[in-house]
Design a protein around this motif. Structure first.
Motif, PDB file in Angstrom:
ATOM      1  N   ALA A   1       0.504  -1.142  -0.207  1.00  0.00           N
ATOM      2  CA  ALA A   1      -0.082  -0.183   0.292  1.00  0.00           C
ATOM      3  C   ALA A   1       0.941   1.256  -0.054  1.00  0.00           C
ATOM      4  O   ALA A   1       0.148   2.868  -0.781  1.00  0.00           O
ATOM      5  CB  ALA A   1      -0.820  -0.292   1.282  1.00  0.00           C
ATOM      6  N   THR A   2       1.843   1.238   0.708  1.00  0.00           N
ATOM      7  CA  THR A   2       2.599   2.193   0.690  1.00  0.00           C
ATOM      8  C   THR A   2       3.255   2.819  -0.499  1.00  0.00           C
ATOM      9  O   THR A   2       3.457   3.720  -1.306  1.00  0.00           O
ATOM     10  CB  THR A   2       3.665   2.312   1.550  1.00  0.00           C
ATOM     11  OG1 THR A   2       3.285   1.672   3.197  1.00  0.00           O
ATOM     12  CG2 THR A   2       4.979   3.181   1.888  1.00  0.00           C
TER      13      THR A   2
ATOM     14  N   LEU B   1       0.788   3.890  -2.914  1.00  0.00           N
ATOM     15  CA  LEU B   1       0.651   5.536  -2.240  1.00  0.00           C
ATOM     16  C   LEU B   1       1.750   6.709  -2.980  1.00  0.00           C
ATOM     17  O   LEU B   1       1.659   7.431  -3.584  1.00  0.00           O
ATOM     18  CB  LEU B   1       0.802   5.393  -1.033  1.00  0.00           C
ATOM     19  CG  LEU B   1      -0.708   5.180  -0.050  1.00  0.00           C
ATOM     20  CD1 LEU B   1      -0.646   5.275   1.256  1.00  0.00           C
ATOM     21  CD2 LEU B   1      -1.873   6.275  -0.963  1.00  0.00           C
ATOM     22  N   LEU B   2       3.073   5.459  -2.479  1.00  0.00           N
ATOM     23  CA  LEU B   2       4.460   6.593  -3.200  1.00  0.00           C
ATOM     24  C   LEU B   2       3.972   6.701  -4.283  1.00  0.00           C
ATOM     25  O   LEU B   2       4.532   7.921  -4.818  1.00  0.00           O
ATOM     26  CB  LEU B   2       5.096   5.963  -2.142  1.00  0.00           C
ATOM     27  CG  LEU B   2       7.096   5.911  -2.387  1.00  0.00           C
ATOM     28  CD1 LEU B   2       6.872   7.801  -1.827  1.00  0.00           C
ATOM     29  CD2 LEU B   2       7.973   5.365  -2.441  1.00  0.00           C
TER      30      LEU B   2
ATOM     31  N   TRP C   1       2.246  10.144  -5.410  1.00  0.00           N
ATOM     32  CA  TRP C   1       2.304  10.770  -5.405  1.00  0.00           C
ATOM     33  C   TRP C   1       3.367  11.504  -5.863  1.00  0.00           C
ATOM     34  O   TRP C   1       3.403  12.880  -6.183  1.00  0.00           O
ATOM     35  CB  TRP C   1       2.602  10.944  -3.277  1.00  0.00           C
ATOM     36  CG  TRP C   1       3.251  12.410  -2.841  1.00  0.00           C
ATOM     37  CD1 TRP C   1       2.592  12.990  -2.744  1.00  0.00           C
ATOM     38  CD2 TRP C   1       5.002  12.595  -2.307  1.00  0.00           C
ATOM     39  NE1 TRP C   1       3.853  14.731  -2.349  1.00  0.00           N
ATOM     40  CE2 TRP C   1       4.550  13.326  -2.030  1.00  0.00           C
ATOM     41  CE3 TRP C   1       5.557  11.455  -2.521  1.00  0.00           C
ATOM     42  CZ2 TRP C   1       5.640  14.250  -1.772  1.00  0.00           C
ATOM     43  CZ3 TRP C   1       6.968  12.269  -1.684  1.00  0.00           C
ATOM     44  CH2 TRP C   1       7.072  13.698  -1.614  1.00  0.00           C
ATOM     45  N   LEU C   2       4.694  10.039  -6.066  1.00  0.00           N
ATOM     46  CA  LEU C   2       5.354  11.371  -7.031  1.00  0.00           C
ATOM     47  C   LEU C   2       4.600  12.048  -8.948  1.00  0.00           C
ATOM     48  O   LEU C   2       5.223  12.430  -9.354  1.00  0.00           O
ATOM     49  CB  LEU C   2       6.905   9.623  -7.104  1.00  0.00           C
ATOM     50  CG  LEU C   2       7.859   9.974  -5.794  1.00  0.00           C
ATOM     51  CD1 LEU C   2       8.157   8.537  -5.603  1.00  0.00           C
ATOM     52  CD2 LEU C   2       7.988  11.461  -5.681  1.00  0.00           C
TER      53      LEU C   2
ATOM     54  N   ALA D   1       7.775   2.163   6.321  1.00  0.00           N
ATOM     55  CA  ALA D   1       6.082   2.612   5.296  1.00  0.00           C
ATOM     56  C   ALA D   1       6.985   4.496   5.397  1.00  0.00           C
ATOM     57  O   ALA D   1       6.565   5.075   4.505  1.00  0.00           O
ATOM     58  CB  ALA D   1       5.750   1.950   5.552  1.00  0.00           C
TER      59      ALA D   1
ATOM     60  N   LEU E   1      10.092   4.980   3.698  1.00  0.00           N
ATOM     61  CA  LEU E   1      10.279   4.848   1.988  1.00  0.00           C
ATOM     62  C   LEU E   1       9.666   5.875   1.798  1.00  0.00           C
ATOM     63  O   LEU E   1      10.683   6.257   0.867  1.00  0.00           O
ATOM     64  CB  LEU E   1       9.367   4.323   2.086  1.00  0.00           C
ATOM     65  CG  LEU E   1       9.717   2.289   1.636  1.00  0.00           C
ATOM     66  CD1 LEU E   1       8.643   1.408   1.751  1.00  0.00           C
ATOM     67  CD2 LEU E   1      10.632   2.745   0.408  1.00  0.00           C
ATOM     68  N   PHE E   2       9.094   6.992   2.185  1.00  0.00           N
ATOM     69  CA  PHE E   2       8.378   8.623   1.205  1.00  0.00           C
ATOM     70  C   PHE E   2       9.471   9.252   1.808  1.00  0.00           C
ATOM     71  O   PHE E   2       9.583  10.228   0.945  1.00  0.00           O
ATOM     72  CB  PHE E   2       7.047   8.928   2.455  1.00  0.00           C
ATOM     73  CG  PHE E   2       5.581   8.811   1.914  1.00  0.00           C
ATOM     74  CD1 PHE E   2       5.415   8.532   1.103  1.00  0.00           C
ATOM     75  CD2 PHE E   2       5.305   7.290   1.873  1.00  0.00           C
ATOM     76  CE1 PHE E   2       4.133   8.841  -0.057  1.00  0.00           C
ATOM     77  CE2 PHE E   2       3.690   6.946   1.497  1.00  0.00           C
ATOM     78  CZ  PHE E   2       3.464   7.138   0.560  1.00  0.00           C
TER      79      PHE E   2
ATOM     80  N   ILE F   1      12.031  15.061  -5.586  1.00  0.00           N
ATOM     81  CA  ILE F   1      10.843  16.083  -5.600  1.00  0.00           C
ATOM     82  C   ILE F   1      11.403  17.137  -6.133  1.00  0.00           C
ATOM     83  O   ILE F   1      11.112  18.233  -6.699  1.00  0.00           O
ATOM     84  CB  ILE F   1      10.032  16.724  -4.575  1.00  0.00           C
ATOM     85  CG1 ILE F   1       9.112  15.215  -4.275  1.00  0.00           C
ATOM     86  CG2 ILE F   1       9.069  17.421  -4.826  1.00  0.00           C
ATOM     87  CD1 ILE F   1       7.700  15.369  -5.013  1.00  0.00           C
TER      88      ILE F   1
ATOM     89  N   LEU G   1      11.784  16.786  -9.851  1.00  0.00           N
ATOM     90  CA  LEU G   1      10.229  15.836 -10.380  1.00  0.00           C
ATOM     91  C   LEU G   1       9.100  17.208  -9.881  1.00  0.00           C
ATOM     92  O   LEU G   1       8.370  17.039 -11.244  1.00  0.00           O
ATOM     93  CB  LEU G   1       9.480  14.872  -9.865  1.00  0.00           C
ATOM     94  CG  LEU G   1      10.548  13.448 -10.609  1.00  0.00           C
ATOM     95  CD1 LEU G   1       9.630  12.657  -9.381  1.00  0.00           C
ATOM     96  CD2 LEU G   1      11.021  13.443 -11.519  1.00  0.00           C
TER      97      LEU G   1
ATOM     98  N   ILE H   1       3.103  19.865  -3.413  1.00  0.00           N
ATOM     99  CA  ILE H   1       3.677  18.692  -3.983  1.00  0.00           C
ATOM    100  C   ILE H   1       3.879  18.311  -2.220  1.00  0.00           C
ATOM    101  O   ILE H   1       3.866  16.794  -1.679  1.00  0.00           O
ATOM    102  CB  ILE H   1       4.364  17.806  -4.912  1.00  0.00           C
ATOM    103  CG1 ILE H   1       4.485  16.461  -4.702  1.00  0.00           C
ATOM    104  CG2 ILE H   1       5.893  18.370  -4.676  1.00  0.00           C
ATOM    105  CD1 ILE H   1       4.582  16.014  -6.579  1.00  0.00           C
TER     106      ILE H   1
ATOM    107  N   ARG I   1       0.751  17.459   0.590  1.00  0.00           N
ATOM    108  CA  ARG I   1       0.370  16.636   0.157  1.00  0.00           C
ATOM    109  C   ARG I   1       1.743  14.988   0.674  1.00  0.00           C
ATOM    110  O   ARG I   1       0.636  14.022   0.757  1.00  0.00           O
ATOM    111  CB  ARG I   1      -0.197  16.349  -1.872  1.00  0.00           C
ATOM    112  CG  ARG I   1      -1.053  16.948  -1.896  1.00  0.00           C
ATOM    113  CD  ARG I   1      -1.716  16.372  -3.263  1.00  0.00           C
ATOM    114  NE  ARG I   1      -0.869  16.727  -4.477  1.00  0.00           N
ATOM    115  CZ  ARG I   1      -0.345  18.045  -5.008  1.00  0.00           C
ATOM    116  NH1 ARG I   1      -1.758  19.289  -4.738  1.00  0.00           N
ATOM    117  NH2 ARG I   1      -0.122  18.127  -6.413  1.00  0.00           N
TER     118      ARG I   1
ATOM    119  N   VAL J   1      -0.908  11.903   2.225  1.00  0.00           N
ATOM    120  CA  VAL J   1      -0.532  11.011   1.920  1.00  0.00           C
ATOM    121  C   VAL J   1       0.510   9.501   2.205  1.00  0.00           C
ATOM    122  O   VAL J   1       0.079   8.342   2.425  1.00  0.00           O
ATOM    123  CB  VAL J   1       0.168  10.895   0.142  1.00  0.00           C
ATOM    124  CG1 VAL J   1       0.452   9.642  -0.771  1.00  0.00           C
ATOM    125  CG2 VAL J   1      -1.232  11.646  -0.893  1.00  0.00           C
TER     126      VAL J   1
ATOM    127  N   LEU K   1      -0.709   7.111   7.465  1.00  0.00           N
ATOM    128  CA  LEU K   1      -1.446   4.539   7.292  1.00  0.00           C
ATOM    129  C   LEU K   1      -0.318   4.244   8.265  1.00  0.00           C
ATOM    130  O   LEU K   1      -0.812   3.730   9.509  1.00  0.00           O
ATOM    131  CB  LEU K   1      -0.880   3.958   6.111  1.00  0.00           C
ATOM    132  CG  LEU K   1      -1.500   3.063   5.957  1.00  0.00           C
ATOM    133  CD1 LEU K   1      -2.989   2.622   6.274  1.00  0.00           C
ATOM    134  CD2 LEU K   1      -1.408   2.659   4.352  1.00  0.00           C
TER     135      LEU K   1
END
Lengths: 159, 459
Positions: A15-16, A19-20, A23-24, B248, B251-252, B259, B262, B274, B277, B281, B285
């Motif tokens: 799921a992560t 979502l990632l 988002w990107l 998790a 990772l973000f 960014i 991008l 972004i 967000r 996002v 979780l």
């Protein structure tokens, strides 16, 4: 229990990753106010704004700024630390084209839930339909100094 | 991967000394931040303000320094302390930790100077407000490098399998922190020379500031893991799922520097949005999954309201959850925004306070006990933060703008006045709780350990 935990962990990581990726890739700019833009000489813009104020002012002030009631169509708004000038009184249901020019640093105009960035020397034109009644909130959403949070304009729909 | 408790024996003396240094820096920064808050109040008090040796901008300089100490330094020094607990043993790791601690402390001293000397233009930009003075920026940078040195040694844990489950979480925290630093560096490099200082400060700290919110959340999750182990003998989730929650968030953070390639112009609106967000996002979780595990533990296991670990778990979960929920009802620039982040950060603070009192102090041979002061501290701080956030939410819903004081707040209705009165009441309670925490922690950090006192015959 162990295999359940591993399955839950895998599901969470999957799921992560989804979502990632979303988002990107999701640079849609959904909260950005649609706007036309054109280069402008600040002196000409001030002249146009002053002419509009002279022609449409209602004889009152709101927080030190003249209140104007322009006819539907083009409306000129000067933007600077920490004000949107003049204060506007709009006819309900009518459509206006707000010409916004920052005179000093980068500001933004957050109207409702969307926003447009205002850079000096470039006019941004946004279309606004006045509501049936009440205020339209317009304020700066880009940090511009100690008075930033007080930079709130006055737009009111008055029958 | 088995979950295991931290233990006094698992930390060699050199690591205990380093950890004590980081905790002293963290709690000491809170103490200085509290003193600055007192001066802030005095600088706004009629008559008293005439006696203070500072100019009219002192309020903002002190406010900036207060925020940086109580928000940035407190959390980052806590990460330093966690790194001392989790880093693999080794001479190089010890050296990096010691050097990191020295730089971390030196940076704090440097960034304090401009506020006290009444120098530099204050900027209330988001996340890392600054005083526009070279010493402030240098201090911030030196502190950041110190924490980075302590964090780097944790990276091998990301691909090894640490015995203690929370150690993997702390390593993920180190990765998040380093990703935030990369974001700060990229923004600094990409922003054109000659950019207005306010816009520069806002955008240089924007992306990394968002990534640091992932770190704060992860610190709370590490606290939940460790406090649950302390209270119940095991974490709130099976180790594999807990590690997935930590990973998790990491990772973000690890993807965030992309960014800058991008996400369009670093000064543009796309770039700003972004990162906004990112928190919508990427953040909810993992703490939601772990929070549900904590909630299940609190419901299904015996509830010991005298235990600091239990109080910290319960109150941090409740305050954090309320703050997270309030995040779905934010206004554009009214006080509903501080309502959300005060509650969320209040939840993190409660978890970290519990971590200091119930986990770190015992690792240093100290004990906070289960006395009335500990219980009162958690209740005052937790309920105070909730009342404070509730007042801000009600005031914001009525249109009170954020980051304003006095007449600028426009308190023109009874509802607004009452709401801001509720804010003040909550602040008072939370400040009391914070003062008790700082006092209890500092006293225990500065006195001889239980074993030393037993040896010298004082126990």
């Amino acid at each position: 229990m162990n295999s359940n935990a591993r399955a839950a962990a895998s599901a969470l990581l999957l799921a992560t990753i989804l979502l990632l990726a979303g988002w990107l890739a999701g640079r849609t700019g959904a909260d950005i106010l649609p706007a036309e833009s054109y280069a402008a000489n600040p002196i000409d813009f001030v002249t146009r704004t002053e002419a509009m104020i002279a022609a449409s002012q209602v004889g009152r002030t709101a927080e030190g700024m003249p209140v104007v009631r322009p006819p539907p169509g083009d409306v000129y708004v000067r933007v600077r630390r920490w004000e949107f000038s003049p204060a506007l009184e709009l006819a309900p249901g009518q459509t206006y084209r707000l010409h916004l020019l920052s005179e000093d640093v980068v500001h933004s105009a957050a109207i409702g839930d969307a926003e447009v960035l205002l850079e000096p020397n470039t006019v941004k034109v946004v279309t606004l339909k006045a509501p049936a009644t009440g205020r339209v909130r317009i304020q700066c959403g880009e940090y511009c100094g100690l008075g930033h949070t007080k930079m709130i304009g006055s737009i009111e729909a008055v029958p | 991967m088995p979950s295991a408790l931290w233990s006094l024996e698992s930390l060699p003396p050199v690591r205990r000394a380093e950890m004590r240094g980081w905790v002293l820096l963290a709690v000491g920064s809170l103490a200085v931040a509290g003193t600055l808050a007192l001066l802030l109040g005095l600088s706004r008090t009629p008559k008293v303000q005439d006696w203070l040796p500072w100019g009219p901008h002192f309020f903002y300089r002190a406010l900036v320094t207060h925020v940086v100490l109580s928000f940035e330094v407190w959390f980052l020094a806590a990460l330093g302390a966690l790194s001392a607990m989790a880093a693999p043993p080794g001479v190089w790791g010890d050296r990096l930790g010691r050097l990191g601690l020295v730089l971390g402390a030196a940076g704090v001293v440097l960034l304090l100077i401009p506020a006290l000397a009444d120098q530099g233009e204050p900027s209330l930009n988001n996340y890392v407000p600054v005083v526009g003075h070279k010493l402030f920026y240098v201090g911030l940078g030196v502190h950041a490098i110190g924490v980075a040195l302590a964090s780097v040694r944790l990276l091998p844990l990301l691909w090894r399998r640490p015995r203690v489950c929370a150690a993997y979480g702390i390593a993920c925290g180190a990765l998040i922190y380093l990703a935030a630093l990369i974001c700060f560096g990229l923004a600094w490099a990409l922003i054109p020379a000659g950019t207005d200082p306010d816009l520069f400060n806002e955008r240089v700290f924007w992306g990394g500031g968002h990534v640091l919110q992932l770190l704060n959340t992860l610190i709370l999750m590490v606290a939940w893991q460790s406090l649950s182990e302390r209270q119940y003998g095991s974490g709130p989730l099976p180790a594999a799922l807990a590690n997935a929650c930590f990973a998790a968030l990491a990772l973000f953070a690890a993807a965030s520097p992309l960014i800058y390639a991008l996400g369009g112009d670093v000064l543009g609106l796309d770039h700003r949005q972004i990162f906004t967000r990112l928190l919508w996002v990427g953040l909810p979780l993992p703490p939601l999954v772990m929070g549900l595990g904590v909630a299940w533990r609190l419901i299904s296991a015996p509830r010991d309201w005298r235990s600091p670990a239990f109080l910290a778990l319960a109150l941090s979960l409740f305050v954090f959850a309320v703050g997270g929920f309030a995040g779905f009802f934010l206004g554009v620039a009214d006080t509903r925004t501080p309502s959300h982040y005060h509650a969320v950060i209040g939840g993190v603070q409660l978890g970290l306070m519990g971590m200091v009192l119930a986990v770190m102090l015992p690792l240093l041979g100290q004990t906070a006990g289960q006395g009335r002061a500990v219980r009162v501290q958690f209740h005052l701080y937790g309920w105070g933060q909730l009342v404070h956030a509730l007042g801000f939410f009600l005031a914001g819903a009525a249109g009170v703008p954020r980051k304003t004081t006095g007449i600028d707040q426009g308190l023109d209705t009874l509802w607004k006045k009452v709401s801001m009165g509720v804010v003040g009441m909550g602040t008072g309670l939370a400040v009391l709780g914070g003062v008790i925490f700082v006092w209890m922690a500092l006293v225990r950090l500065l006195r001889p350990t239980v074993a030393q006192r037993a040896e010298s015959g004082h126990e």
